[in-house]
Design a protein around this motif. Structure first.
Motif, PDB file in Angstrom:
ATOM      1  N   GLN A  23     -53.924 -53.871  48.726  1.00 59.31           N
ATOM      2  CA  GLN A  23     -55.114 -53.105  48.381  1.00 59.31           C
ATOM      3  C   GLN A  23     -54.812 -52.311  47.116  1.00 59.31           C
TER       4      GLN A  23
ATOM      5  N   GLY B  68     -63.490 -58.589  47.078  1.00 60.01           N
ATOM      6  CA  GLY B  68     -64.104 -58.251  48.351  1.00 60.01           C
ATOM      7  C   GLY B  68     -65.592 -58.519  48.355  1.00 60.01           C
ATOM      8  N   THR B  69     -66.226 -58.256  49.500  1.00 66.18           N
ATOM      9  CA  THR B  69     -67.669 -58.460  49.645  1.00 66.18           C
ATOM     10  C   THR B  69     -68.407 -57.149  49.449  1.00 66.18           C
TER      11      THR B  69
ATOM     12  N   LYS C 132     -67.471 -53.804  51.246  1.00 67.35           N
ATOM     13  CA  LYS C 132     -66.538 -52.911  50.549  1.00 67.35           C
ATOM     14  C   LYS C 132     -65.433 -52.391  51.476  1.00 67.35           C
TER      15      LYS C 132
ATOM     16  N   THR D 264     -62.225 -52.860  50.985  1.00 61.47           N
ATOM     17  CA  THR D 264     -61.392 -54.046  51.163  1.00 61.47           C
ATOM     18  C   THR D 264     -59.924 -53.646  51.152  1.00 61.47           C
TER      19      THR D 264
ATOM     20  N   GLU E 198     -62.340 -55.028  56.018  1.00 60.34           N
ATOM     21  CA  GLU E 198     -63.402 -54.405  55.221  1.00 60.34           C
ATOM     22  C   GLU E 198     -64.207 -53.459  56.109  1.00 60.34           C
TER      23      GLU E 198
ATOM     24  N   SER F 291     -62.499 -59.943  56.968  1.00 57.66           N
ATOM     25  CA  SER F 291     -63.101 -60.970  56.127  1.00 57.66           C
ATOM     26  C   SER F 291     -62.055 -62.005  55.731  1.00 57.66           C
TER      27      SER F 291
END
Length: 539
Positions: A143, A180-181, A184, A186, A204, A214
């Motif tokens: 991260q 990430g998607t 968020k 992530t 996530e 995810s």
């Protein structure tokens, strides 16, 4: 054989699971509690035994002064080149724009240690993991934290190659694999290579009820080359408020010798007061974030899914090739303090038990009063996890203070900001020892008995007991160990939950503990002697 979740009850979050031969291992976060990084093993995925902690020397870890819920975040366990590798993060700041985290690497030839002194890697972001590619190269996957207030703090998943000769990272190789998607937050990345694909598993949504895992994949490790799984997320309980397990996500994938797949995930088991609506208040997780295991299968397009649905299930079929593992049915503990070291159930805060805190052995534990239970530097407290919703814990203490500034007793503790205890102290107006019950709720300190504090007969020892019953708990006392009296104070257990703490403080990642403590804020180091400790889980 059936896996009954959670497999590691009570404060065992962020599981990093691997298999070596026929044995599975899980490493879990410990945050500010010492020793650092708990490791469990199993041969059937259903029954687990604690085998030790990787960080058990001051030369490996210095958490003195770390904030509550700082310290060891999301360790990553792996096995390659005939040895075990462990990445861990030491977080020095919890609230605010910065995290001030450092990622370290330790290794061991045996899972039980000894583990090496740490190699400092970087501070780019927390939740780092080590990926061993099949071409011999190694990468730190992590991260990435962005402190700038005009950016989202979670700035994608980056990868940096590790020079295996120097054991140093090569910053020039750093690149972002995946942003990430839209969910968020992530974090918690783990990278796997399966059938020619690089699969990235990442948590996530944050660590509360929106938490999920995810999945994305790519044929290469090029920047931003990962595509998200079409039926994402893999697992999550954000839309399943009635499920027994909640908050699932942030975990690790493992295959069995026979080719089955399982995923270990953190989870929570909330309870609610009878007056609270089931879909209005998601609940209070007093046992903290625990570890669950779900079975994984793969669809025709090569994407993973949880058998039974993305909410997961409480009961999961064990592997077909599971080897029965003997393990205790519950986690009850009785300690007469005969050994000259603390047993494996005990933990201290930030630093190991030493002569400044006291001494143990010969049938007693002596604690030397230091700072208050709010102290981040000097604290004489030993404690163990709550691992059941209903339990009794008791002790006997010999303590003869001459000032109200000296206290010793039995505590239920979440962090320096959230705790309670029943303790023996001195009432200078009545010129006698007394028993008091007090609670610290985010700095709001309350003495419940005050002038009605219970007088202790001259020369008497004091037995103290706490009775935890899911949503509430009480304290009791005795002067002979046979006849017990309930202290008329009923406390709300939610104050010791992640969910309650999250409303007031940025570090809400641990869980309830019960233990023994001695305080002497006068600075004269009054000593308390504890005869035994008993923790008994109730069916």
């Amino acid at each position: 054989m059936t896996i009954a979740n959670p497999v590691l009850p009570g404060f065992h979050p962020d599981p990093s699971m691997i298999r070596v031969g026929d044995t599975y291992y899980i490493a879990s976060s410990t945050f500010e509690w010492w020793p650092g990084v708990r490791i469990h093993e199993s041969k059937d995925l259903a029954h687990w035994n604690y085998v030790g902690s990787a960080l058990d020397r001051v030369s490996q870890l210095d958490m003195r002064g770390n904030p509550s819920s700082g310290g060891i975040w999301a360790p990553d366990l792996s096995y390659a080149d005939g040895r075990f590798w462990l990445i861990f993060t030491d977080v020095k700041t919890v609230n605010g724009a910065f995290k001030d985290c450092v990622n370290y690497l330790v290794t061991a030839d045996d899972i039980r240690g000894p583990w090496s002194d740490p190699i400092r890697l970087n501070g780019v972001g927390f939740d780092a993991s080590l990926f061993h590619d099949d071409d011999g190269r190694k990468y730190l996957v992590q991260q990435t934290w962005d402190h700038r207030e005009y950016h989202h703090a979670f700035n994608g998943i980056t990868i940096t190659e590790l020079d295996v000769d120097t054991m140093r990272l090569m910053p020039e190789t750093t690149r972002t694999l995946w942003e990430g998607t839209d969910v968020k937050v992530t974090e918690g990345p783990h990278l796997y290579k399966i059938n020619g694909w690089y699969y990235l598993f990442a948590a996530e949504g944050g660590t509360q009820y929106e938490h999920q895992e995810s999945v994305a994949r790519s044929r290469t490790l090029d920047a931003l080359s990962f595509e998200v799984m079409p039926n994402n997320p893999l697992i999550g309980n954000y839309d399943a408020p009635d499920g027994y397990l909640q908050k699932q996500g942030h975990g690790a994938l493992v295959d069995t010798p026979a080719g089955e797949w399982y995923y270990a995930s953190l989870c929570g088991r909330p309870w609610r007061h009878e007056t609270e609506p089931s879909h209005g208040v998601r609940g209070w997780c007093t046992l903290g974030r625990e570890t669950s295991i779900q079975k994984i299968e793969w669809d025709a397009d090569g994407w993973p899914y949880v058998v039974g649905g993305r909410a997961g299930t409480r009961y999961v079929p064990a592997p077909k090739d599971a080897i029965l593992t003997e393990a205790p049915e519950d986690h009850s503990q009785h300690d007469e303090f005969d050994a000259d070291v603390l047993g494996p159930d005990w933990n201290t805060l930030r630093v190991p038990f030493d002569e400044h805190m006291g001494r143990v052995g010969g049938g007693s534990l002596t604690l030397r009063g230091q700072g208050s239970l709010c102290n981040l530097f000097e604290l004489s407290l030993i404690a163990r996890r709550w691992q059941a919703f209903d339990f009794d814990a008791e002790t006997k203490v010999s303590f003869d203070p001459k000032t109200y500034m000296a206290m010793a007793g039995l505590t239920n503790y979440y962090s320096d900001l959230f705790w309670s205890w029943a303790f023996v102290t001195y009432d200078e107006r009545r010129r006698t020892r007394v028993i008091e019950v007090a609670q610290n709720d985010n700095g709001d300190y309350t003495s419940f008995l005050k002038d009605d504090a219970i007088a202790v007969p001259d020369g008497a020892d004091v037995w103290l007991r706490t009775c935890v019953r899911t949503s509430t708990y009480t304290y009791e006392y005795s002067f002979d160990g046979d006849t017990w009296h309930e202290i008329p104070v009923k406390l709300d257990a939610k104050v010791l939950s992640d969910d309650y703490v999250a409303q007031r403080y940025g570090g809400f990642f641990t869980g309830g503990f019960v233990g023994l403590a001695a305080v002497d804020v006068s600075g004269y180091g009054e000593e308390a002697v504890f005869d035994h400790f008993d923790y008994r889980e109730l069916a």
